[in-house]
Design an enzyme around this catalytic site. Structure first.
Site, mmCIF file in Angstrom:
data_model
loop_
_atom_site.group_PDB
_atom_site.id
_atom_site.type_symbol
_atom_site.label_atom_id
_atom_site.label_comp_id
_atom_site.label_asym_id
_atom_site.label_seq_id
_atom_site.Cartn_x
_atom_site.Cartn_y
_atom_site.Cartn_z
ATOM 1 N N HIS A 1 -5.357 9.751 0.076
ATOM 2 C CA HIS A 1 -5.652 8.406 -0.420
ATOM 3 C C HIS A 1 -6.206 7.486 0.658
ATOM 4 O O HIS A 1 -5.924 7.651 1.840
ATOM 5 C CB HIS A 1 -4.456 7.773 -1.141
ATOM 6 C CG HIS A 1 -3.211 7.631 -0.325
ATOM 7 N ND1 HIS A 1 -2.958 6.543 0.458
ATOM 8 C CD2 HIS A 1 -2.133 8.442 -0.196
ATOM 9 C CE1 HIS A 1 -1.773 6.675 1.033
ATOM 10 N NE2 HIS A 1 -1.251 7.827 0.663
ATOM 11 N N ASP B 1 -5.943 4.067 0.613
ATOM 12 C CA ASP B 1 -5.201 2.821 0.865
ATOM 13 C C ASP B 1 -4.028 3.047 1.800
ATOM 14 O O ASP B 1 -3.579 4.188 2.019
ATOM 15 C CB ASP B 1 -4.711 2.212 -0.457
ATOM 16 C CG ASP B 1 -3.752 3.123 -1.205
ATOM 17 O OD1 ASP B 1 -4.039 4.329 -1.298
ATOM 18 O OD2 ASP B 1 -2.698 2.645 -1.691
ATOM 19 N N GLU C 1 -2.644 4.635 -4.034
ATOM 20 C CA GLU C 1 -1.480 5.525 -4.067
ATOM 21 C C GLU C 1 -0.203 4.769 -3.717
ATOM 22 O O GLU C 1 0.858 5.012 -4.296
ATOM 23 C CB GLU C 1 -1.674 6.693 -3.072
ATOM 24 C CG GLU C 1 -0.635 7.793 -3.190
ATOM 25 C CD GLU C 1 0.640 7.581 -2.372
ATOM 26 O OE1 GLU C 1 1.594 8.342 -2.565
ATOM 27 O OE2 GLU C 1 0.682 6.648 -1.535
ATOM 28 N N HIS D 1 4.889 4.182 7.167
ATOM 29 C CA HIS D 1 5.191 2.850 6.614
ATOM 30 C C HIS D 1 5.950 2.001 7.642
ATOM 31 O O HIS D 1 6.418 0.918 7.312
ATOM 32 C CB HIS D 1 6.016 2.901 5.315
ATOM 33 C CG HIS D 1 5.267 3.497 4.157
ATOM 34 N ND1 HIS D 1 5.632 3.307 2.846
ATOM 35 C CD2 HIS D 1 4.159 4.269 4.107
ATOM 36 C CE1 HIS D 1 4.797 3.947 2.044
ATOM 37 N NE2 HIS D 1 3.897 4.550 2.797
HETATM 38 ZN ZN LIG Z 1 0.659 8.377 1.292
#
Ligand SMILES: [Zn+2]
Length: 539
Positions: free
Chosen positions: A124, A126, A193, A469
């Site tokens: 993905h 994003d 995503e 993240h």
């Molecule tokens: Zn991911």
């Protein structure tokens, strides 16, 4: 007299006990045979430094997703598309690119044999936001894509612009080598995503589905080669996600008379709601060992003896195992639907009783449970009509969340090829299928294929998973090089799987005799290797 009776009884009991212990030891010895090592393959040597630099360029585009398509800043997404055109001219000359729903990308690389099922690689575009402040804790600014200390730094270097760049690099290389795939190869890069993939991957799948496309397999993110994947297993494990959990958020609300805090009722809105949350936490959803047992069937040979003994004899130790496993967050989440209170609101002033208290609980649904059954179990556990339980969004039987995804076939040639490549690329690593606990775009691919495999070919060291993240996301130059080499080999091999693979999947047809040809094909995979990887029948 009594002694006369006790002696034979003790002998009988002793014999039974010996037999039982012998049986359990035998099961332990036979449990999860060692995975056979394979001959290392020579992968294409790739210049990791320049791959990392190009990944760094992609990181500079702040492609942050937004559930409201109208609120997306188009500039970074369009900029990234232009970057790809500049960096990968062969891909853009020879493949067909379709822009799906403004920002997602679908590339089609026509295969020589259109009667074969296509394969697909996805990732993905994003990323999640990152704090760019001076004291954010990032050693290098999160959207700088800086190179330092042997790494490329920034948001998306692991999750998962590396996948996008890795795949494009591999295809560009193969095109330059005039490689022509037998099977059509699709590349799909969604743009949302991180917020569910509804506007990106889902739209790509809908488009392919409307054209009647059925895929042999899809490779998405999810697992990778992980050091320290499981407590007690010291070897690196190539974890391939074969299914992922479902998702449901529920709103709990309580309305009671508010009023002055000088004369509170015995039970207040806050008290009633707190009790409901406590009931959910103290009565976890039922635990099922199947998934962990399946995983241990692959990596059990690397477990310390005592753990191996327990897993090999789960028929006897199920209760103990469940208790022990529940202490690990990873393993607990791998054996039950989890319940996480994530929002709690009530009250505005210290001397006023609130008339309403509200909380949100996020549940990740274990295969075997579903939206409706989880909703029922929540009601049973709260067991209080004063607590209203409604979906956080949508309808609990419809769009309030989603059910666990289908489980990919671990005996399919697609899975076996992938496992073999992992073992060839990371000598000494074990390979195991596992249940993805979060959500990926792969869950949308159900209508196109059962073989949704979730794996990115990079090695994650201790602490790397926390960077996803989180702060200081980075990827080593060495990983960049290996990743591209891996994708090259993956495409070469999977795109050239013979038609018998498809025939075997659909069941034998009358005209062809797939069995023999399939055996021929499977011959290149050493038999003992397959034995090591295919789940053994438990005795
Ligand atoms: Zn991911």
């Amino acid at each position: 007299m009594i002694i006369d009776l006790l002696i034979p009884l003790a002998i009988v009991l002793g014999v039974i006990l010996l037999f039982l212990v012998g049986f359990m030891m035998l099961k332990t010895v036979l449990f999860s045979p060692k995975q056979k090592s394979v001959k290392p393959r020579s992968f294409v040597e790739v210049d990791g430094q320049s791959v990392a630099e190009r990944l760094g360029l992609a990181v500079q585009f702040k492609t942050i997703s937004n559930p409201d398509q109208a609120k997306i800043d188009p500039a970074p997404f369009l900029g990234l598309q232009r970057l790809f055109k500049t960096l990968y001219p062969q891909v853009h000359n020879q493949l067909t690119l379709e822009i799906v729903n403004d920002y997602s990308l679908l590339y089609t690389w026509e295969g020589k044999n259109p009667s074969l099922k296509p394969i697909m690689l996805t990732s993905h575009l994003d990323v999640v936001p990152a704090d760019e402040g001076e004291d954010s804790g990032w050693e290098h600014p999160p959207f700088s894509g800086e190179m330092a200390d042997g790494f490329v730094w920034g948001r998306g270097t692991i999750d998962v612009k590396n996948g996008v760049i890795g795949i494009l690099e591999a295809v560009e290389y193969l095109l330059k080598q005039d490689f022509e795939p037998e099977r059509t190869v699709y590349l799909g890069f969604g743009h949302d995503e991180e917020i569910g993939g509804i506007n990106g991957a889902k739209k790509i799948v809908d488009l392919l589905n409307s054209r009647g496309v059925k895929l042999g397999s899809v490779l998405d993110e999810g697992g990778s080669v992980i050091n320290g994947f499981l407590p007690g297993v010291e070897t690196a494990v190539g974890a391939i996600g074969i299914s992922e959990k479902g998702y449901l958020s529920l709103r709990l609300s309580v309305e009671e008379n508010g009023g002055h805090s000088s004369m509170p009722a015995q039970e207040t809105a806050i008290g009633i709601l707190s009790k409901a949350i406590m009931n959910l936490e103290s009565q976890p959803m039922p635990a099922h060992l199947e998934v962990v047992e399946f995983l241990m069937g692959y990596v059990g040979s690397a477990l310390p003896f005592f753990q191996r003994f327990l897993f090999a004899n789960a028929w006897l130790f199920a209760g103990l195992l469940k208790k022990k496993l529940a202490k690990s967050k990873l393993l607990n989440a791998s054996m039950r639907t989890t319940t996480a209170p994530t929002i709690f609101h009530a009250g505005v002033k210290d001397n006023v009783l609130p008339g309403k208290a509200e909380a949100v609980v996020n549940l990740r649904i274990f295969p075997g449970d579903d939206l409706a059954s989880v909703y029922e179990m929540v009601l049973e556990r709260i067991h209080d009509e004063r607590v209203h339980v409604t979906p956080y969004e949508g309808d609990v039987l419809g769009d309030a969340g989603w059910n666990p995804s289908p489980v990919a076939d671990t005996e399919s040639p697609y899975f076996l090829r992938l496992t073999q490549l992992i073992k060839e690329s990371y000598p000494g690593a074990l390979v195991a299928p596992y249940l993805v606990l979060g959500a990926t775009d792969a869950r949308h691919y159900g209508p196109l294929t059962i073989n949704a495999l979730r794996f990115t070919p990079v090695l994650m060291e201790d602490g790397d998973l926390g960077r996803v993240h989180g702060l200081n996301e980075r990827l080593s130059i060495e990983n960049c090089a290996k990743m591209v080499g891996f994708y090259i080999a993956y495409i070469q091999q999977l795109a050239d799987l013979p038609k018998e693979v498809d025939v075997a999947e659909q069941g034998a047809s009358e005209e062809v005799e797939p069995e023999e040809d399939l055996d021929d094909y499977l011959e290149d995979i050493p038999e003992d290797f397959m034995e090591g990887l295919t789940k053994q029948d438990q005795i």
